[in-house]
Structures are given as structure tokens and as C-alpha cells.
Enzyme design. Structure first.
Site, short mmCIF file in Angstrom:
data_model
loop_
_atom_site.label_atom_id
_atom_site.label_comp_id
_atom_site.label_asym_id
_atom_site.label_seq_id
_atom_site.Cartn_x
_atom_site.Cartn_y
_atom_site.Cartn_z
CB SER A 141 1.92 -7.93 10.89
OG SER A 141 2.94 -8.64 10.23
CE1 TYR A 154 4.97 -3.12 10.26
CE2 TYR A 154 5.21 -5.49 10.52
CZ TYR A 154 4.51 -4.40 10.03
OH TYR A 154 3.34 -4.58 9.32
N1 NAP Z 1 2.34 -4.53 3.05
C1 NAP Z 1 2.67 -5.52 3.87
O1 NAP Z 1 3.57 -6.33 3.59
C2 NAP Z 1 1.92 -5.71 5.15
C3 NAP Z 1 1.92 -6.99 5.72
C4 NAP Z 1 1.25 -7.19 6.93
C5 NAP Z 1 0.59 -6.13 7.55
N2 NAP Z 1 0.62 -4.90 6.98
C6 NAP Z 1 -0.07 -3.83 7.68
O2 NAP Z 1 -1.15 -3.40 6.86
C7 NAP Z 1 -1.40 -2.03 7.07
C8 NAP Z 1 -1.48 -1.31 5.74
O3 NAP Z 1 -0.25 -1.51 5.05
P1 NAP Z 1 -0.05 -1.18 3.50
O4 NAP Z 1 0.77 -2.26 2.94
O5 NAP Z 1 -1.33 -0.84 2.86
O6 NAP Z 1 0.86 0.13 3.63
P2 NAP Z 1 0.91 1.46 2.74
O7 NAP Z 1 0.52 1.17 1.35
O8 NAP Z 1 2.25 2.05 2.99
O9 NAP Z 1 -0.21 2.39 3.41
C9 NAP Z 1 -0.05 2.88 4.71
C10 NAP Z 1 -1.26 3.72 5.05
O10 NAP Z 1 -1.11 4.20 6.41
C11 NAP Z 1 -1.30 5.60 6.39
N3 NAP Z 1 -0.51 6.26 7.43
C12 NAP Z 1 0.81 6.09 7.71
N4 NAP Z 1 1.18 6.91 8.71
C13 NAP Z 1 0.08 7.61 9.05
C14 NAP Z 1 -0.18 8.64 9.99
N5 NAP Z 1 0.78 9.12 10.80
N6 NAP Z 1 -1.43 9.13 10.09
C15 NAP Z 1 -2.41 8.68 9.28
N7 NAP Z 1 -2.23 7.72 8.37
C16 NAP Z 1 -1.00 7.20 8.25
C17 NAP Z 1 -0.85 6.05 5.01
O11 NAP Z 1 -1.42 7.30 4.74
P3 NAP Z 1 -0.69 8.39 3.78
O12 NAP Z 1 -1.18 8.11 2.41
O13 NAP Z 1 -1.14 9.66 4.34
O14 NAP Z 1 0.79 8.16 3.89
C18 NAP Z 1 -1.42 4.93 4.16
O15 NAP Z 1 -2.78 5.16 3.90
C19 NAP Z 1 -0.29 -1.53 8.00
O16 NAP Z 1 -0.76 -1.48 9.32
C20 NAP Z 1 0.78 -2.60 7.89
O17 NAP Z 1 1.55 -2.70 9.06
C21 NAP Z 1 1.25 -4.66 5.79
#
Ligand code: NAP
Length: 292
Positions: A141, A154
Site C-alpha cells: 500500500s 495497518y
Molecule cells: N482497497 C483499498 O483501498 C486498498 C488500497 C491499498 C492496498 N490494498 C491492499 O490490497 C489487497 C486487497 O484488498 P481489497 O481492496 O481487494 O480487499 P477486499 O475486497 O476486502 O478483499 C480481501 C481479500 O483478502 C482475503 N482474506 C482476508 N483475510 C484472509 C485470510 N485470513 N485468509 C485468506 N484470505 C483472506 C479475502 O478473502 P475472503 O473472501 O475469504 O474474505 C479477500 O479475498 C489487501 O492486501 C489490501 O491491504 C487495498
């Protein structure tokens, strides 16, 4: 590595960035193994990809990455499938005043966002090191380089993940394994709840669509770059933060106010007195550092 040669284990595939990433990777010719906790969501996504691109090799394997037995089973399944790229994308959000977090929340966030990708990389590295070429991509991030009020735990995870990646990249330099770090800014997925959206609005923080992050993921895979951060003002603010973090402190008054009460203090336009700190504050108002 060319996407067409990539066999990617993608964690967090059932989430917003993961789904878009799986679509972009397979569109570019990669084979994917999808993983997340929900077997149902993974099976549905795999079917969707097969419907669009019937010749794509797409598999799924459900795993909870906070469990070491699941990490071992996932790693074995990915090796049997002949994986050569690991994308550590799974993550858990954490936003709010630090003093209000329960210890169990802190532990769970660091377990998911820092320990799990390190342990999965550890499990898979011997295999990856024996491939002619392999990549490990950490989805970190912008908040892994620029920490903002409200994101203490975070950022601890994402800074840690970046430190791990940097050390491993240097350790493996000259080997066939490339280690890369992708730093998205705030992105429109379920990851960001109403409190974060209010904070974003109050601080003028820009948000990307997941497809933009997915395109950057494919570009990073196909490039020699060690790191890629999304968003110009965010990357610039992160660089300034690396050189002079206390200068940036003065530019985050609005973010502190937004954390305390998004619709009151934070929406007020601060006067910018002529000091070196306030010039950062005022430039932060024009092009606010973003997050995630
Ligand atoms: N959205 C943002 O603003 C943003 C910005 C910068 C970076 N990021 C990073 O991008 C990545 C993806 O984010 P996103 O926005 O796509 O989030 P998201 O839509 O909430 O998806 C999170 C994913 O992580 C999986 N996950 C969470 N806990 C887990 C566990 N204990 N074991 C296995 N899988 C797990 C979830 O699986 P389930 O379906 O099983 O819950 C889901 O597939 C993250 O690392 C986040 O920190 C996000």
C-alpha cells in the site's frame, strides 16, 4: 516475466482487487490459482473466467492464511500445479484511533497482512527458486511508505511487508526469483467501510477503481521494477516522507481532524500561515496524500 509464461497463485482472489487482478492476469495470458477463504466465491470466479476464456488454466483452493496448516496445504497444491508466481494480495482492513483497537484485532491484522505473506513466501521459496524464473509480488500500500492518522496498525503491517520485500529482493538478487512490491492508493472495494469513505471525503483523498490496480499488477509482473506506487501526488508525498518525515507531520492536520470527527473539523479549510510546515499543509490540501 511475460504474463503468458506466468502461473500465478493469487491470494485474496475473492476480494475487489483480487477479482480484477485475476481477470487482468488471465486476459494477459496467465494461468491462475485463486485462493481466499470462501470456496463458493472462488468457484464462481473460476467459472466466470472459464466462461470468458475457455482455454485459460484456472484453479482454486480455499485457505485461511492465518492457519499454518492451510498455508502448508495451499503451498503444496500450488507446487503440484507448477506455480511460478506468488501474489500475496490477501489483506484485512484496520482504521480508527489506535487506543480504541482491541488487542485481538491488532493481532489478527498483523497475522493476515504481515505474517501470512511472509510465511507463505517462506513455504514456497524453495520451489520458486528451482524454477527458471519466478516472481513474488507483495500487494502492499501507499500506506506502507506514508503512514497516516487512523492507520497505525495497518501501516505497521504494510511497512513491515515492504521491509521484508526489500530485504528479500536484495538477498535474492542475481537468482531467478524477482521480489516486487505494489503500493495501491485507496481503491473502491468493500475493504473501505463508511468511516474510511467519510475520512477520504473529508481529506480529499482520491480513490482508484480495482481495474487500475489490476493493470498495474500485470505491468509490474512484466517489468523489472522493484516497486510500483499508484497515484502521482501519493508517490510524491511518500518520497518526501522518506526523506523528511517530520515535514509531512505538519501537513496532516486535516487527517487528524477527520479521524476525530469527519464532518466537523475536517471539512473546515485551514488557513495556511507562511511557515515551511504550513506550505506542506496547504499543498496537502491541494493534492492530499492518499492511503492504502
Ligand atoms: N482497497 C483499498 O483501498 C486498498 C488500497 C491499498 C492496498 N490494498 C491492499 O490490497 C489487497 C486487497 O484488498 P481489497 O481492496 O481487494 O480487499 P477486499 O475486497 O476486502 O478483499 C480481501 C481479500 O483478502 C482475503 N482474506 C482476508 N483475510 C484472509 C485470510 N485470513 N485468509 C485468506 N484470505 C483472506 C479475502 O478473502 P475472503 O473472501 O475469504 O474474505 C479477500 O479475498 C489487501 O492486501 C489490501 O491491504 C487495498
Amino acid at each position: 516475466m511475460r504474463a503468458i509464461d506466468a502461473r500465478v497463485l493469487l491470494t485474496g482472489a475473492s476480494g475487489g482487487i483480487g477479482r480484477a487482478g485475476a481477470q487482468a492476469l488471465t486476459k494477459a495470458g496467465a494461468a491462475v490459482m485463486l485462493t481466499g477463504r470462501s470456496a463458493e466465491a472462488l468457484a464462481a470466479l473460476a467459472d466466470e473466467i472459464r466462461d470468458t476464456r475457455p482455454r485459460t488454466d484456472v484453479q482454486w483452493h480455499d485457505a485461511d492464511l492465518t492457519r499454518s496448516a492451510d498455508i502448508a496445504a495451499l503451498s503444496a497444491a500450488a507446487q503440484a500445479w507448477n506455480v511460478n508466481v506468488l501474489v500475496n494480495n490477501a489483506g484485512q482492513p484496520s482504521f480508527g484511533p489506535f487506543s480504541e483497537f482491541e488487542p485481538a484485532h491488532v493481532e489478527q491484522v498483523l497475522r493476515t497482512n504481515l505474517l501470512a505473506p511472509i510465511l507463505l513466501t517462506h513455504a514456497m521459496l524453495p520451489w520458486l527458486a528451482r524454477r527458471p524464473a519466478a516472481n513474488v509480488i507483495q500487494v502492499g500500500s501507499v500506506l506502507g511508505r506514508l503512514a497516516l492518522p487512523g492507520f497505525s496498525v495497518y501501516s505497521a503491517g504494510k511497512f513491515g511487508l515492504r521491509g521484508f520485500s526489500e530485504a528479500l529482493r536484495r538477498e535474492l538478487a542475481g537468482s531467478g526469483v524477482r521480489v516486487q512490491y505494489l503500493g495501491p492508493r485507496s481503491t473502491r472495494t468493500r475493504f473501505n467501510d463508511a468511516a474510511v469513505l467519510a475520512y477520504n471525503e473529508a481529506t480529499g483523498t482520491a480513490m482508484d477503481e480495482p481495474a487500475r490496480v489490476a493493470a498495474a499488477l500485470v505491468e509490474l509482473l512484466e517489468s523489472d521494477a522493484a516497486e510500483r506506487f499508484l497515484g502521482f501526488p501519493e508517490s510524491l508525498a511518500a518520497r518526501v516522507n522518506g526523506l523528511a518525515p517530520t515535514l509531512v507531520d505538519g501537513g496532516l492536520r486535516r487527517h487528524r481532524a477527520a479521524l476525530a470527527g469527519p464532518r466537523t473539523e475536517a471539512t473546515r479549510v485551514d488557513p495556511a500561515p507562511a511557515t515551511s510546515e504550513s506550505s506542506i499543509e496547504s499543498s496537502a490540501h491541494r493534492t492530499p496524500p492518499s492511503r492504502r
